[in-house]
Scaffold this motif. Structure first.
Motif, PDB file in Angstrom:
ATOM      1  N   GLY B 492       0.799  -1.224   0.000  1.00 40.58           N
ATOM      2  CA  GLY B 492       0.000   0.000   0.000  1.00 40.58           C
ATOM      3  C   GLY B 492       0.829   1.269   0.000  1.00 40.58           C
ATOM      4  O   GLY B 492       2.057   1.231   0.057  1.00 40.58           O
ATOM      5  N   GLU B 493       0.108   2.368  -0.046  1.00 40.09           N
ATOM      6  CA  GLU B 493       0.751   3.677  -0.081  1.00 40.09           C
ATOM      7  C   GLU B 493       1.527   3.916   1.217  1.00 40.09           C
ATOM      8  O   GLU B 493       1.023   3.690   2.307  1.00 40.09           O
ATOM      9  N   GLU B 494       2.772   4.361   1.100  1.00 35.10           N
ATOM     10  CA  GLU B 494       3.577   4.576   2.288  1.00 35.10           C
ATOM     11  C   GLU B 494       3.118   5.806   3.053  1.00 35.10           C
ATOM     12  O   GLU B 494       2.785   6.821   2.451  1.00 35.10           O
ATOM     13  N   LEU B 495       3.093   5.680   4.370  1.00 34.64           N
ATOM     14  CA  LEU B 495       2.714   6.821   5.193  1.00 34.64           C
ATOM     15  C   LEU B 495       3.945   7.682   5.435  1.00 34.64           C
ATOM     16  O   LEU B 495       4.965   7.197   5.907  1.00 34.64           O
ATOM     17  N   LYS B 496       3.830   8.981   5.115  1.00 36.47           N
ATOM     18  CA  LYS B 496       4.963   9.878   5.333  1.00 36.47           C
ATOM     19  C   LYS B 496       4.920  10.465   6.735  1.00 36.47           C
ATOM     20  O   LYS B 496       5.916  10.531   7.421  1.00 36.47           O
ATOM     21  N   GLY B 497       3.716  10.880   7.130  1.00 38.52           N
ATOM     22  CA  GLY B 497       3.593  11.589   8.412  1.00 38.52           C
ATOM     23  C   GLY B 497       3.442  10.638   9.581  1.00 38.52           C
ATOM     24  O   GLY B 497       3.470   9.427   9.441  1.00 38.52           O
ATOM     25  N   ARG B 498       3.288  11.249  10.748  1.00 40.39           N
ATOM     26  CA  ARG B 498       3.214  10.453  11.966  1.00 40.39           C
ATOM     27  C   ARG B 498       1.784  10.165  12.385  1.00 40.39           C
ATOM     28  O   ARG B 498       1.545   9.305  13.221  1.00 40.39           O
ATOM     29  N   ASN B 499       0.842  10.895  11.846  1.00 36.66           N
ATOM     30  CA  ASN B 499      -0.480  10.909  12.466  1.00 36.66           C
ATOM     31  C   ASN B 499      -1.591  10.872  11.424  1.00 36.66           C
ATOM     32  O   ASN B 499      -2.274  11.866  11.199  1.00 36.66           O
ATOM     33  N   PRO B 500      -1.800   9.722  10.756  1.00 39.35           N
ATOM     34  CA  PRO B 500      -2.745   9.693   9.630  1.00 39.35           C
ATOM     35  C   PRO B 500      -4.177  10.050  10.011  1.00 39.35           C
ATOM     36  O   PRO B 500      -4.931  10.545   9.178  1.00 39.35           O
ATOM     37  N   TRP B 501      -4.580   9.773  11.245  1.00 38.66           N
ATOM     38  CA  TRP B 501      -5.987  10.031  11.597  1.00 38.66           C
ATOM     39  C   TRP B 501      -6.146  11.346  12.355  1.00 38.66           C
ATOM     40  O   TRP B 501      -7.266  11.746  12.649  1.00 38.66           O
ATOM     41  N   GLY B 502      -5.061  11.957  12.755  1.00 40.05           N
ATOM     42  CA  GLY B 502      -5.187  13.178  13.563  1.00 40.05           C
ATOM     43  C   GLY B 502      -5.599  12.870  14.988  1.00 40.05           C
ATOM     44  O   GLY B 502      -6.493  13.509  15.538  1.00 40.05           O
ATOM     45  N   ALA B 503      -4.964  11.858  15.587  1.00 43.87           N
ATOM     46  CA  ALA B 503      -5.288  11.495  16.963  1.00 43.87           C
ATOM     47  C   ALA B 503      -4.323  12.189  17.917  1.00 43.87           C
ATOM     48  O   ALA B 503      -3.270  12.660  17.504  1.00 43.87           O
ATOM     49  N   ALA B 504      -4.706  12.244  19.200  1.00 42.89           N
ATOM     50  CA  ALA B 504      -3.918  13.039  20.149  1.00 42.89           C
ATOM     51  C   ALA B 504      -3.176  12.195  21.175  1.00 42.89           C
ATOM     52  O   ALA B 504      -2.530  12.731  22.062  1.00 42.89           O
ATOM     53  N   THR B 505      -3.284  10.855  21.079  1.00 44.52           N
ATOM     54  CA  THR B 505      -2.561  10.031  22.043  1.00 44.52           C
ATOM     55  C   THR B 505      -1.107   9.864  21.592  1.00 44.52           C
ATOM     56  O   THR B 505      -0.771  10.121  20.445  1.00 44.52           O
ATOM     57  N   LEU B 506      -0.260   9.388  22.516  1.00 46.65           N
ATOM     58  CA  LEU B 506       1.190   9.455  22.298  1.00 46.65           C
ATOM     59  C   LEU B 506       1.684   8.609  21.127  1.00 46.65           C
ATOM     60  O   LEU B 506       2.703   8.941  20.508  1.00 46.65           O
ATOM     61  N   GLU B 507       0.995   7.482  20.817  1.00 47.28           N
ATOM     62  CA  GLU B 507       1.541   6.613  19.771  1.00 47.28           C
ATOM     63  C   GLU B 507       1.562   7.313  18.412  1.00 47.28           C
ATOM     64  O   GLU B 507       2.274   6.883  17.508  1.00 47.28           O
ATOM     65  N   TRP B 508       0.842   8.423  18.286  1.00 43.52           N
ATOM     66  CA  TRP B 508       0.812   9.126  17.001  1.00 43.52           C
ATOM     67  C   TRP B 508       1.821  10.264  16.944  1.00 43.52           C
ATOM     68  O   TRP B 508       1.879  10.987  15.962  1.00 43.52           O
ATOM     69  N   THR B 509       2.614  10.416  18.017  1.00 41.55           N
ATOM     70  CA  THR B 509       3.622  11.494  18.011  1.00 41.55           C
ATOM     71  C   THR B 509       4.993  10.949  17.636  1.00 41.55           C
ATOM     72  O   THR B 509       5.953  11.704  17.548  1.00 41.55           O
ATOM     73  N   ILE B 510       5.103   9.640  17.438  1.00 41.32           N
ATOM     74  CA  ILE B 510       6.408   9.031  17.174  1.00 41.32           C
ATOM     75  C   ILE B 510       6.528   8.707  15.686  1.00 41.32           C
ATOM     76  O   ILE B 510       5.528   8.719  14.970  1.00 41.32           O
ATOM     77  N   PRO B 511       7.749   8.421  15.214  1.00 46.52           N
ATOM     78  CA  PRO B 511       7.921   8.145  13.778  1.00 46.52           C
ATOM     79  C   PRO B 511       7.102   6.938  13.318  1.00 46.52           C
ATOM     80  O   PRO B 511       6.740   6.082  14.112  1.00 46.52           O
ATOM     81  N   THR B 512       6.800   6.906  12.022  1.00 44.36           N
ATOM     82  CA  THR B 512       6.075   5.797  11.408  1.00 44.36           C
ATOM     83  C   THR B 512       7.018   5.058  10.482  1.00 44.36           C
ATOM     84  O   THR B 512       7.569   5.686   9.582  1.00 44.36           O
ATOM     85  N   PRO B 513       7.200   3.748  10.616  1.00 42.45           N
ATOM     86  CA  PRO B 513       6.883   2.888  11.754  1.00 42.45           C
ATOM     87  C   PRO B 513       7.756   3.240  12.944  1.00 42.45           C
ATOM     88  O   PRO B 513       8.825   3.833  12.772  1.00 42.45           O
ATOM     89  N   PRO B 514       7.334   2.865  14.160  1.00 45.37           N
ATOM     90  CA  PRO B 514       8.061   3.296  15.362  1.00 45.37           C
ATOM     91  C   PRO B 514       9.469   2.729  15.399  1.00 45.37           C
ATOM     92  O   PRO B 514       9.712   1.624  14.936  1.00 45.37           O
ATOM     93  N   PRO B 515      10.420   3.486  15.963  1.00 45.64           N
ATOM     94  CA  PRO B 515      11.766   2.941  16.176  1.00 45.64           C
ATOM     95  C   PRO B 515      11.752   1.930  17.322  1.00 45.64           C
ATOM     96  O   PRO B 515      10.755   1.808  18.036  1.00 45.64           O
ATOM     97  N   LEU B 516      12.874   1.239  17.493  1.00 48.59           N
ATOM     98  CA  LEU B 516      12.946   0.164  18.486  1.00 48.59           C
ATOM     99  C   LEU B 516      12.493   0.619  19.867  1.00 48.59           C
ATOM    100  O   LEU B 516      11.714  -0.049  20.523  1.00 48.59           O
ATOM    101  N   LEU B 517      12.970   1.778  20.292  1.00 51.92           N
ATOM    102  CA  LEU B 517      12.629   2.242  21.634  1.00 51.92           C
ATOM    103  C   LEU B 517      11.506   3.271  21.620  1.00 51.92           C
ATOM    104  O   LEU B 517      11.352   4.066  22.545  1.00 51.92           O
ATOM    105  N   ASN B 518      10.716   3.231  20.566  1.00 54.63           N
ATOM    106  CA  ASN B 518       9.471   3.982  20.431  1.00 54.63           C
ATOM    107  C   ASN B 518       9.634   5.492  20.259  1.00 54.63           C
ATOM    108  O   ASN B 518       9.161   6.040  19.274  1.00 54.63           O
ATOM    109  N   PHE B 519      10.299   6.180  21.210  1.00 51.34           N
ATOM    110  CA  PHE B 519      10.253   7.638  21.172  1.00 51.34           C
ATOM    111  C   PHE B 519      11.569   8.209  20.675  1.00 51.34           C
ATOM    112  O   PHE B 519      12.638   7.776  21.110  1.00 51.34           O
TER     113      PHE B 519
END
Lengths: 199, 539
Positions: B492-519
């Motif tokens: 599928g189409e690659e996601l460039k940004g971090r927050n495709p749905w515009g959510a406010a919880t922390l998992e959407w503030t990190i890079p896509t896909p997440p790095p090993l240690l998340n933040f």
């Protein structure tokens, strides 16, 4: 940011949660005991009189002492007296061994009298006595399995102390193993009166 | 943190590559995905068994299998779906993926224990599969293993119950791990009232896993002991009481349905506000109602046994308590609806599946009250009404919750987006198939069609035919949905940004896909989890 960190409070919290599960595991058996005691009070009385109160008491003393020994071992490791800590852990393991030997003697005597699960003799006795001895073997058996697991766990702790994985600065593993040993002891403190004393 | 932007796909963290990097990983994201792949495979197996049951029931008498095979097929369907698919589905798979990041943590509290519980899960699953092909044939007791039959059937129940014991142990360790993680690893500033509701629901679930599962453990161990030693604890010929088995079994297995449904409710609570662009209505009541459900749900087990033999007082109390559980469940449904009210709604696939959840769960929940009232239960007990009720709750609830979660979170972890139009089409097919499959079962259940029966009177055939056709439509929907997801995550189409749905919880503030240690930077915990001020979708 580093991905290695030690969280003693977390490790202990996890252990306590695990102890809850042990309590509930035995809880299911205690519920059965309560229900069947209610149903077969007289037969439980007859069955309870056949148990060896001496060995039961002896094992209670052995376990209570072992709990003291492991608590002492934890205190010694906190004070940096590793030699003593190791020795007291050995003492605890020895107590576990004595407990299991006593249990074997006790069970063998029962087998000798023709009492084991589903034995021909037991089938001739009343339903209540069959259930009583069934619970006796299952509950003390499950407990004995826990004693053996505890002894293995404590042996690993001795190895950790010798490898200096456990030391004065980092002893939470020994503390958690001690907690496990206390729950094994505590369960016996409930099993003992229920089978040997109150009936 | 080094400045390189390797994701957890490239950076195994244990110096290994290939399959070994996965099998020895302690990374919660990889473990979550490994759970998901096994669950998916077993879900397809369970689905095929379900389709076989429906096909057999399309006409009275023998259609495709004999009666004994039918007994083993519905047993396997139950055991696989309950213990191997539904219970670990959202907590172990999605929970592992999402929970630590929502808290601002690098991993769960006990990463190695986490991997160990995955191996237990695999071991239990393999043992369950072994039980099918060894001994005296696959178990034929139903997933409840009711005594005295389970003590005496010659089929391979002994191995199956040990498998259940191991699976239960795995579930306990996951719950224990999550509770400790939530208590100990919240990022600075992540106060209890800032924890996202999905994680809150996993907290309540964790407590049920820890406190209820051991009772199942001892219960199945007792079956094993009965079969091997013949003690007779549940055998009336030897003084045992089969009803006590039912009590012990349901002391776990009723709370277990909350292990299944609570995380799905958490998923919906996280999705609804994002697509309504509004803070969730009644954050604290939703969080608290999860704990309420976990608590009250532990006290209602005997409502499965109204016809087994119980005092009227006990029936009355258990019936009343059952109604009490409906209150926190309804609180959630009303809060979700209130969140949507006057929201600025975008109907993206996650929301669609979440809305499907609300509808299907409401049907399942309300019919549960009919079963929970002692009087009406006598009439519908052990009929297809019950079958339909719990499929609405478990498949319509947890299943659709899992689908919603997959559509919502997985693009973040794969870094690619599925085709949204196909996802929506799949939803409508699924939804229609689902209702066609299960709604007629309510009706023939009310008319008296007993559950678990191999054969039936001709008067029930109409309902069975509609239901079987529904099962085919449902299967088509599942296939389209899964193919779309798999295609999306591989091509599928690659996601460039971090927050495709515009959510406010922390998992959407990190890079896509997440790095090993998340933040890649300190988690910003100043924001409330559903405060969308200034948050915009960033694909």
């Amino acid at each position: 940011m580093s991905n290695t960190h030690k969280d003693y409070a977390g490790a202990k919290l996890g252990m306590w949660l695990f102890l809850f599960t042990e309590v509930l595991l035995f809880g299911g058996m205690f519920v059965l005991y309560a229900a069947y005691l209610h149903e077969y009070r007289a037969d439980f009385h007859v069955g309870g009189k056949q148990l060896d109160v001496f060995i039961g008491t002896l094992n209670t003393v052995v376990l209570l002492f072992s709990s003291f020994a492991i608590a002492a071992a934890i205190t010694f490791i906190q004070q940096g007296k590793k030699k003593l800590a190791v020795n007291f852990t050995y003492l605890t393991i020895a107590c576990a061994g004595i407990f299991v030997i006593n249990k074997t003697i006790e069970w063998r005597a029962k087998f000798h009298h023709g009492i084991w699960p589903d034995s021909p003799h037991l089938r001739e006795l009343s339903h209540g006595e069959n259930i009583f001895f069934g619970l006796y073997f299952l509950m003390t058996g499950l407990h004995a399995v826990h004693v053996i697991i505890g002894a293995i766990l404590l042996s690993v702790m001795v190895w950790f102390m010798k490898k200096d994985v456990i030391n004065q600065q980092d002893f939470v593993k020994l503390e958690n193993a001690g907690l496990y040993w206390h729950i094994v002891d505590l369960i016996w403190i409930f099993l003992f009166p229920l089978f040997y004393l109150v009936l | 943190m080094s400045s390189n932007s390797l994701s957890f796909w490239e950076d195994s963290g244990n110096g290994r590559t290939g399959i070994m990097a996965w099998l020895t990983t302690t990374d919660h994201k990889r473990i979550g995905l490994m759970y998901m792949y096994v669950i998916l495979a077993m879900f397809i197996a369970g689905l095929c068994l379900g389709l076989a049951i429906r096909l057999e029931l399309i006409a009275p008498g023998r259609t495709i299998m004999d009666a004994q095979t039918y007994n083993t097929v519905f047993t396997l369907h139950g055991v696989i779906m309950i213990f191997i698919v539904v219970i670990p589905s959202i907590p172990a798979a999605i929970g592992n993926l999402v929970l630590p990041i929502q808290l601002g943590a690098e991993d769960v509290a006990f990463p190695r224990l986490n991997l160990f519980s995955w191996y237990l899960y695999i071991g239990g699953t393999l043992l369950a599969l072994v039980s099918l092909f060894t001994g005296g044939g696959a178990p034929d007791t139903g997933w409840t293993f009711y005594v005295p039959f389970s003590e005496f059937t010659t089929t391979n129940v002994s191995v199956a119950v040990i498998a259940v014991f191991i699976l239960g142990f795995s579930s306990i360790l996951t719950g224990l791990n999550f509770i400790t993680t939530i208590h100990r690893l919240r990022a600075p500033g992540m106060t209890w009232t800032k924890i996202p509701l999905f994680t809150w629901s996993l907290y309540a679930t964790g407590w049920i896993q820890v406190l209820a599962t051991p009772v199942l453990g001892i219960t199945v161990l007792l079956i094993f002991a009965e079969r091997v030693l013949g003690v007779g604890l549940f055998d009336p010929n030897k003084g045992g009481d089969p009803i006590l088995y039912q009590h012990l079994f349901w002391i776990y297995s009723h709370p277990a349905v909350y292990i299944m449904i609570l995380p799905a409710m958490g998923v919906v609570s996280d999705i609804i506000p994002v697509f309504a662009r509004k803070p969730i209505f009644g954050y604290k009541t939703i969080a608290f109602s999860s704990l309420m459900i976990a608590f009250a749900g532990s006290l209602v087990w005997a409502h499965h046994m109204f016809t087994s033999g119980m005092s009227d007082t006990a029936v009355l109390i258990f019936s009343l308590l059952t109604f009490v559980v409906a209150i926190p469940s309804a609180i959630k449904v009303f809060n979700w609806t209130a969140t949507l009210y006057k929201g600025s709604i975008t109907v993206d696939p996650p929301l669609l599946y979440a809305l499907g959840f609300i509808f299907l769960f409401s049907v399942g929940g309300l019919t549960g009250l009919i079963l929970g009232s002692a009087g009406t239960d006598i009439h519908v007990h052990d009929t297809y009404f019950v079958v339909s009720h719990f499929h609405y709750v478990i498949f319509g609830g947890t299943g659709f919750g899992m689908f919603a979660a997959a559509h919502y979170w997985l693009p973040k972890y794969y870094g690619r987006m599925y085709n949204k139009t196909v996802a929506k089409v799949a939803f409508y097919i699924l939804f229609i198939g689902f209702n066609l499959l299960y709604f007629p079962l309510f009706i023939i259940g009310l008319e008296g069609m007993p559950r678990r029966y191999y054969d039936y009177l001709p008067q029930y055939q109409e309902g069975h035919v509609i239901s079987t056709v529904g099962s085919w439509i449902l299967a088509v929907g599942v296939i389209i949905m899964l193919v779309n997801l798999i295609r999306g995550f591989t091509k599928g189409e690659e996601l460039k940004g971090r927050n495709p749905w515009g959510a406010a919880t922390l998992e959407w503030t990190i890079p896509t896909p997440p790095p090993l240690l998340n933040f890649d930077k300190e988690p910003d915990t100043s924001r409330k989890p559903y405060d969308f001020q200034g948050v915009t979708p960033d694909e």
